[in-house]
Design an enzyme around this catalytic site. Structure first.
Site, PDB file in Angstrom:
ATOM      1  N   ASP A 127       0.844  -1.208   0.000  1.00  0.00           N
ATOM      2  CA  ASP A 127       0.000   0.000   0.000  1.00  0.00           C
ATOM      3  C   ASP A 127       0.877   1.256   0.000  1.00  0.00           C
ATOM      4  O   ASP A 127       0.366   2.384  -0.086  1.00  0.00           O
ATOM      5  CB  ASP A 127      -1.020  -0.004   1.142  1.00  0.00           C
ATOM      6  CG  ASP A 127      -0.386  -0.040   2.511  1.00  0.00           C
ATOM      7  OD1 ASP A 127       0.850  -0.163   2.599  1.00  0.00           O
ATOM      8  OD2 ASP A 127      -1.134   0.055   3.517  1.00  0.00           O
ATOM      9  N   SER A 128       2.202   1.067   0.032  1.00  0.00           N
ATOM     10  CA  SER A 128       3.125   2.186  -0.214  1.00  0.00           C
ATOM     11  C   SER A 128       2.836   2.818  -1.569  1.00  0.00           C
ATOM     12  O   SER A 128       3.301   3.919  -1.853  1.00  0.00           O
ATOM     13  CB  SER A 128       4.583   1.716  -0.158  1.00  0.00           C
ATOM     14  OG  SER A 128       4.779   0.589  -0.979  1.00  0.00           O
TER      15      SER A 128
ATOM     16  N   ASP B  95      -0.846  -6.255  -0.021  1.00  0.00           N
ATOM     17  CA  ASP B  95      -1.245  -5.611   1.238  1.00  0.00           C
ATOM     18  C   ASP B  95      -2.755  -5.465   1.358  1.00  0.00           C
ATOM     19  O   ASP B  95      -3.431  -5.068   0.398  1.00  0.00           O
ATOM     20  CB  ASP B  95      -0.653  -4.194   1.301  1.00  0.00           C
ATOM     21  CG  ASP B  95       0.659  -4.144   2.058  1.00  0.00           C
ATOM     22  OD1 ASP B  95       0.996  -5.116   2.758  1.00  0.00           O
ATOM     23  OD2 ASP B  95       1.357  -3.114   1.942  1.00  0.00           O
TER      24      ASP B  95
ATOM     25  N   LYS C  17      -0.718  -9.392   3.249  1.00  0.00           N
ATOM     26  CA  LYS C  17       0.038  -8.846   4.383  1.00  0.00           C
ATOM     27  C   LYS C  17      -0.843  -7.833   5.111  1.00  0.00           C
ATOM     28  O   LYS C  17      -1.584  -7.091   4.458  1.00  0.00           O
ATOM     29  CB  LYS C  17       1.323  -8.164   3.907  1.00  0.00           C
ATOM     30  CG  LYS C  17       2.126  -7.523   5.046  1.00  0.00           C
ATOM     31  CD  LYS C  17       3.519  -7.117   4.634  1.00  0.00           C
ATOM     32  CE  LYS C  17       3.608  -5.817   3.891  1.00  0.00           C
ATOM     33  NZ  LYS C  17       3.074  -4.645   4.619  1.00  0.00           N
TER      34      LYS C  17
ATOM     35  N   GLU D 148      -0.845  -5.175   8.871  1.00  0.00           N
ATOM     36  CA  GLU D 148      -0.024  -4.561   9.909  1.00  0.00           C
ATOM     37  C   GLU D 148      -0.636  -4.793  11.289  1.00  0.00           C
ATOM     38  O   GLU D 148      -1.863  -4.736  11.437  1.00  0.00           O
ATOM     39  CB  GLU D 148       0.104  -3.054   9.643  1.00  0.00           C
ATOM     40  CG  GLU D 148       0.796  -2.746   8.328  1.00  0.00           C
ATOM     41  CD  GLU D 148       0.915  -1.253   8.034  1.00  0.00           C
ATOM     42  OE1 GLU D 148       0.650  -0.424   8.949  1.00  0.00           O
ATOM     43  OE2 GLU D 148       1.274  -0.909   6.901  1.00  0.00           O
TER      44      GLU D 148
ATOM     45  N   GLU E 121       9.794  -3.615  10.352  1.00  0.00           N
ATOM     46  CA  GLU E 121      10.144  -2.327   9.731  1.00  0.00           C
ATOM     47  C   GLU E 121      10.576  -1.310  10.780  1.00  0.00           C
ATOM     48  O   GLU E 121       9.961  -1.194  11.854  1.00  0.00           O
ATOM     49  CB  GLU E 121       8.938  -1.766   8.940  1.00  0.00           C
ATOM     50  CG  GLU E 121       9.268  -0.408   8.320  1.00  0.00           C
ATOM     51  CD  GLU E 121       8.275   0.076   7.269  1.00  0.00           C
ATOM     52  OE1 GLU E 121       7.316  -0.655   6.940  1.00  0.00           O
ATOM     53  OE2 GLU E 121       8.485   1.198   6.774  1.00  0.00           O
TER      54      GLU E 121
HETATM   55  O1  KIV Z   1       3.609  -1.074   1.610  1.00  0.00           O
HETATM   56  C1  KIV Z   1       4.779  -1.476   1.535  1.00  0.00           C
HETATM   57  O2  KIV Z   1       5.484  -1.248   0.534  1.00  0.00           O
HETATM   58  C2  KIV Z   1       5.322  -2.227   2.656  1.00  0.00           C
HETATM   59  C3  KIV Z   1       6.782  -2.505   2.655  1.00  0.00           C
HETATM   60  C4  KIV Z   1       7.526  -1.270   2.923  1.00  0.00           C
HETATM   61  C5  KIV Z   1       7.143  -3.599   3.594  1.00  0.00           C
HETATM   62  O3  KIV Z   1       4.609  -2.570   3.534  1.00  0.00           O
END
Ligand code: KIV
Length: 285
Positions: free
Chosen positions: A45-46, A84, A114, A116, A187
């Protein structure tokens, strides 16, 4: 093509050859990363920050994650594809989380998801893993907690059991493993804390800004390629300067159009209608 990387392959790499991971958000870079031999590609989600130009990851929607994941899914052949769950798509209830994780698998082509959070997300991780959607955890500097952290700040530098403190992060790691995650992103934390977590867990840890003692490393694509005019975070290394290279290429194109050197004859098409040979011979006498 080398053999496809699977979730059990990632698990087997605990304590072995480092796992190499990278984010990607579209077909061309997904294909480049796959061909370069990345073990797992994360559609992170970056993308909210590096693709959409926002200050945080919070506004990214599930529909947007599905859209980007599908592009990368078409591109990659070997790498494991992890996607994510964006903010708000798994925090409401485990039922909601299972529904949304299923969308990333069914519509996006993700092979794992993934999310958080640690202790507070254990029930949710368990629910998703129980329907055989592999889950990767993510603790420490969790960008979706940006407002609680007061910015994208290194976590675990102080002892204590409150959110963001060292002993709490260790509890988070143990809870994520116990809930059934197959790997854990660490992280933005001191390297000795990441080393301690890596030693205590049986699942692989993937570090980003967490030192060299993790079982693998992940970076954001735009940091690795220098595809940004912002300075990269301290923990990232720029292996190329594509921002400048792209700017120079585009400026060359503009200059050549303006001075009439592009397009030239080699970039031009020619008409197929030519005078038939007999007519030409008759005309020439
Ligand atoms: O969203 C993302 O790119 C991430 C990585 C930085 C691990 O969660």
């Amino acid at each position: 093509m080398e053999r496809k990387v699977t979730v059990p392959d990632i698990l087997k790499r605990k304590g072995g050859d480092p796992i190499v991971a990278l984010t990607a958000y579209d077909f061309p870079f997904g294909r480049i990363a796959d061909i370069a031999g990345i073990d797992f590609i994360l559609v992170g989600d970056s993308l909210g920050m590096v693709v959409q130009g926002m200050d945080t990851t919070l506004p990214v929607t599930l529909d947007e994650m599905v859209y980007h994941c599908r592009m990368v899914a078409r591109a990659r052949q070997r790498a494991l594809l992890v996607c994510d769950l964006p903010f708000g798509s798994y925090q409401v209830s485990p039922v909601d989380a299972v529904r949304n994780a299923s969308r990333l698998v069914k519509e996006g082509g993700a092979e794992a998801v993934k999310l958080e959070g640690g202790v507070a997300m254990a029930e949710t991780i368990r629910a998703i893993a129980s329907v055989d959607i592999p889950v990767m955890g993510h603790i420490g500097l969790t960008p979706q907690s940006v407002h609680r952290m007061g910015g994208h700040k290194v976590q675990g530098q102080r002892h204590g059991a409150k959110a963001g403190q060292r002993e709490r992060i260790i509890d988070d790691a143990l809870a994520v493993e116990d809930a059934g995650a197959f790997a854990l992103v660490l992280e933005g934390m001191p390297l000795d804390l990441a080393a301690e977590i890596t030693d205590r867990l049986t699942i692989p840890t993937i570090g980003i800004g967490a030192g060299a003692h993790c079982d693998g490393q992940i970076l954001v694509l735009h940091d690795v390629l220098g595809l940004s005019d912002r300075t990269s975070p301290k923990f990232a290394k720029r292996y190329a300067e594509l921002w400048q290279a792209a700017g120079a290429a585009i400026a060359d194109y503009a200059r050549e159009v303006r001075n009439h050197t592009f397009p030239n004859d080699s970039h031009s098409f020619h008409s197929l209608t030519s005078v038939p040979r007999e007519e030409k011979a008759a005309a020439e006498g």
